[in-house]
Structures are given as C-alpha cells and as structure tokens.
Write an enzyme that holds these catalytic residues in place. Structure first.
Site, short mmCIF file in Angstrom:
data_model
loop_
_atom_site.label_atom_id
_atom_site.label_comp_id
_atom_site.label_asym_id
_atom_site.label_seq_id
_atom_site.Cartn_x
_atom_site.Cartn_y
_atom_site.Cartn_z
N SER A 20 0.81 -1.23 0.00
CA SER A 20 0.00 0.00 0.00
C SER A 20 0.84 1.28 0.00
CB SER A 20 -0.98 -0.01 1.17
OG SER A 20 -1.98 -0.98 0.93
N LYS A 69 -10.21 -5.26 10.43
CA LYS A 69 -11.26 -4.82 9.49
C LYS A 69 -12.67 -4.81 10.09
CE LYS A 69 -9.05 -5.98 5.14
NZ LYS A 69 -9.21 -6.51 3.79
N ASP A 105 -12.24 -2.79 -0.81
CA ASP A 105 -11.85 -4.12 -1.34
C ASP A 105 -12.85 -4.53 -2.41
OD1 ASP A 105 -9.65 -4.53 0.32
OD2 ASP A 105 -10.87 -5.42 1.91
N GLY A 129 -14.66 -20.70 -0.83
CA GLY A 129 -14.34 -20.12 0.48
C GLY A 129 -15.55 -19.41 1.05
N ALA A 130 -15.62 -19.37 2.38
CA ALA A 130 -16.76 -18.71 3.04
C ALA A 130 -16.29 -17.94 4.27
CB ALA A 130 -17.81 -19.74 3.43
N GLY A 132 -14.06 -14.21 5.69
CA GLY A 132 -14.31 -12.78 5.63
C GLY A 132 -14.28 -12.23 4.22
P1 ATR Z 1 -10.32 -14.40 4.99
O1 ATR Z 1 -10.73 -13.24 5.86
O2 ATR Z 1 -9.03 -14.17 4.25
O3 ATR Z 1 -11.43 -14.84 4.09
P2 ATR Z 1 -10.89 -16.52 6.85
O4 ATR Z 1 -12.10 -15.76 7.28
O5 ATR Z 1 -10.01 -17.11 7.89
O6 ATR Z 1 -9.94 -15.59 5.99
O7 ATR Z 1 -11.37 -17.65 5.80
C1 ATR Z 1 -10.48 -18.57 5.24
C2 ATR Z 1 -11.19 -19.41 4.20
O8 ATR Z 1 -10.24 -20.33 3.64
C3 ATR Z 1 -12.34 -20.25 4.74
O9 ATR Z 1 -13.31 -20.42 3.73
C4 ATR Z 1 -11.64 -21.58 5.03
O10 ATR Z 1 -12.48 -22.72 5.04
P3 ATR Z 1 -13.23 -23.17 6.41
O11 ATR Z 1 -14.43 -22.28 6.53
O12 ATR Z 1 -13.59 -24.59 6.18
O13 ATR Z 1 -12.24 -22.99 7.52
C5 ATR Z 1 -10.73 -21.68 3.85
N1 ATR Z 1 -9.60 -22.58 4.13
C6 ATR Z 1 -8.52 -22.33 4.91
N2 ATR Z 1 -7.68 -23.39 4.91
C7 ATR Z 1 -8.26 -24.35 4.11
C8 ATR Z 1 -7.89 -25.65 3.67
N3 ATR Z 1 -6.73 -26.21 4.06
N4 ATR Z 1 -8.72 -26.31 2.81
C9 ATR Z 1 -9.87 -25.74 2.38
N5 ATR Z 1 -10.28 -24.51 2.75
C10 ATR Z 1 -9.49 -23.81 3.61
#
Ligand code: ATR
Length: 285
Positions: A20, A69, A105, A129-130, A132
């Site tokens: 940044s 955040k 973002d 992914g689910a 943040g």
């Molecule tokens: P961010 O804010 O960057 O989205 P986060 O809220 O910690 O970070 O979310 C990380 C995401 O990566 C989640 O969707 C997580 O899946 P889970 O909800 O099952 O934890 C996913 N993730 C992290 N490590 C993983 C792995 N080894 N395999 C599959 N999904 C993973």
C-alpha cells in the site's frame, strides 16, 4: 514534505510487507500531491487509541487491514451502507470529529472483474471459500444481480450461514455446497472467484480443489491471492484452458478507490497500469 503535507496510513498487524505505501506514494508523487502514506503495526488492544490518535493528528485517511477490518467499526463516526452489511471496512475517510468507514476491497474487485470481462449481472458464479473475504465478494456478486452463486467451502456450515445471510437480503440466489460437492453444479462454464487462503505463500503447492474435473467448469478463474503471482489454482485453470488472474489488480484498485475518496481526484488508467507494473516488479524482488 513540509508543514502542509497530508498524512495517510495503513494500520494492521503485520504490515511490514504491505504494497500500500508503494501504491499511494507513487500516485501522490505522479499526481504532484503533497501527501505521504506510511504503515503502522497496531496491536489489537491499542486499536481504539490508534484511531483516536489519527483523529487528533488530523490524518486525512487510513487503510485498515487484518486483523482490524471488523473490530474498527465501533470506533467510527459513520459507515457506508455496503460496508455495514458486509461487516468489514478497509478505508477510513475523515469526517468532522472522526472517520467514515468504507469497503474499497469490494470496489477493487468489481473494477478488476470489469477489466477481465467478468459480467456479474444475470450470470451464474462460483465462489470458493466462506470466510471474511468471501462474505464481501458474495455480497458484491449478489448486489450486482448475479443469477445464482454456488458457494463452495470446506466447512459446509459456514457456507450455509453465509448463504442464509446473503439470501435474506437478495432472495434465494446463493447455493451452499461442501467443497467436494462441486459435482452437483450444473455443467457449464463459470467465472470462479477463489477466496480461500489455500495456496497462499508459503503453501504454494496447494489448491482448494485438486481434481481436474472441477476445472472443466472454469471459464475465468480469479484468485484473490497475489503471493505467489501464479497460484496452483491459477495453474490448474490455465491447464484446463481457462483464463486465470491473481489478486494484484484488486489490491491496486482498492488502493486507488481509497486515494480517490480521500482526495476527490480521479486516478487515470495509464497511471494505474504503470503502478501495476511496479507492483509486479516489487513482488518478484
Ligand atoms: P479471509 O478473511 O481471508 O477470508 P478466513 O475468514 O479465515 O480468511 O477464511 C479462510 C477461508 O479459507 C475459509 O473459507 C476456510 O475454510 P473453512 O471455513 O472450512 O475454515 C478456507 N480454508 C482455509 N484453509 C483451508 C484448507 N486447508 N482447505 C480448504 N479450505 C481452507
């Protein structure tokens, strides 16, 4: 720098590898503006003090990154409605007596998607992914009129909770699946947005889905990760004949959107492209 220099900064933990400062100081320099941007490592317990200090010192604007955040929201004077529904802000703009919070973002991702020719309106999208980041992106896709969003996550419950939340505001458009159940998605070609942390440096030999079968569904793959510059997810997209992009443009555009909010200026496409090249070089050093 002189007594009129305007101040902006990033707060987060850690911040030492952030791009940044490069983005904002280059824009300020190229546009001939007397503005300096630096980064502060702020302990979560001192977040309120940091915001009060920025208000007292008259900082024009702040960027906020992990892990602040969401936690910064109670210390804001105002919040933009989209940022409020997402529950996360990354940009603070000075208003009388404090800051208004925005989520650039999302503006950044939207600009990147436009650049890469991804049309959200009336289209079906896959999001991996689910967490943040996914929450903000799922809101973006829903608010821009996506027809259906297939939300794949390792933990089904998290995908279900996010789907329920977004569907509450936008109707039944988000369909949650456990990640291996991608086989239930109707055959076709989709824009796929990869928001999980899988494949992030140093775990560069991992992809959220390893099976080649999945990648037959991909038309354009957008990974929000930019370190490494080419993730395994992107490699697999390309092997399957799809286009693949990393998250560097999203990072650049979220910065540009913040700069524009702080300074009421428009950053040109030429300058944006120039900074993107500098960022790519920086990533390779
Ligand atoms: P961010 O804010 O960057 O989205 P986060 O809220 O910690 O970070 O979310 C990380 C995401 O990566 C989640 O969707 C997580 O899946 P889970 O909800 O099952 O934890 C996913 N993730 C992290 N490590 C993983 C792995 N080894 N395999 C599959 N999904 C993973």
């Amino acid at each position: 720098m002189n007594a009129k220099t305007k101040l902006c900064c990033l707060i987060g933990q850690p911040v030492e590898h952030s791009l940044s400062p490069l983005i904002h100081n280059t824009i300020a320099q190229k546009m001939g503006m007397n503005l300096v941007y630096t980064a502060f490592d702020v302990d979560p317990h001192k977040l309120e003090n940091a915001i009060l200090g920025a208000v007292a010192l008259g900082f024009l604007g702040l960027n906020v990154t992990v892990p602040h955040k969401c936690n910064v929201i109670p210390y804001l004077k105002q919040i933009d409605p989209l940022a409020e529904s997402i529950g996360a802000v990354n940009t603070l703009v000075a208003v009388p007596g404090g800051y208004c919070g925005y989520n650039t973002d999302i503006i950044g991702l939207e600009r990147q998607l436009i650049d890469e020719g991804v049309i959200l309106k009336a289209n079906d999208i896959i999001i991996i992914g689910a967490g943040g980041a996914s929450k903000a992106i799922t809101y973006l896709c829903a608010s821009r009129g996506a027809r259906r969003i297939y939300l794949l996550n390792r933990t089904l419950e998290k995908a279900e909770a996010l789907a329920e939340e977004v569907n509450h505001s936008f109707g039944d458009i988000v369909i949650p699946y456990q990640i291996q159940d991608y086989t239930k998605i109707p055959k076709g070609k989709y824009a796929v947005i990869q928001t999980s942390s899988v494949g992030l440096f140093p775990n560069i030999d991992q992809a959220p889905i390893e099976e080649d079968e999945f990648y037959k569904l991909v038309d354009k793959g957008i990974d929000i990760i930019f370190n490494p510059g080419t993730t395994k997810f992107m490699e697999k997209c390309k092997e399957a004949g799809a286009e693949a992009y990393n998250g560097l443009k999203m990072l650049l555009y979220q910065g540009i959107a913040a700069f524009e909010l702080w300074n009421h200026v428009k950053v040109s496409k030429e300058l944006a492209d120039e900074i993107l090249e500098t960022m790519k070089k920086e990533m390779n050093t």
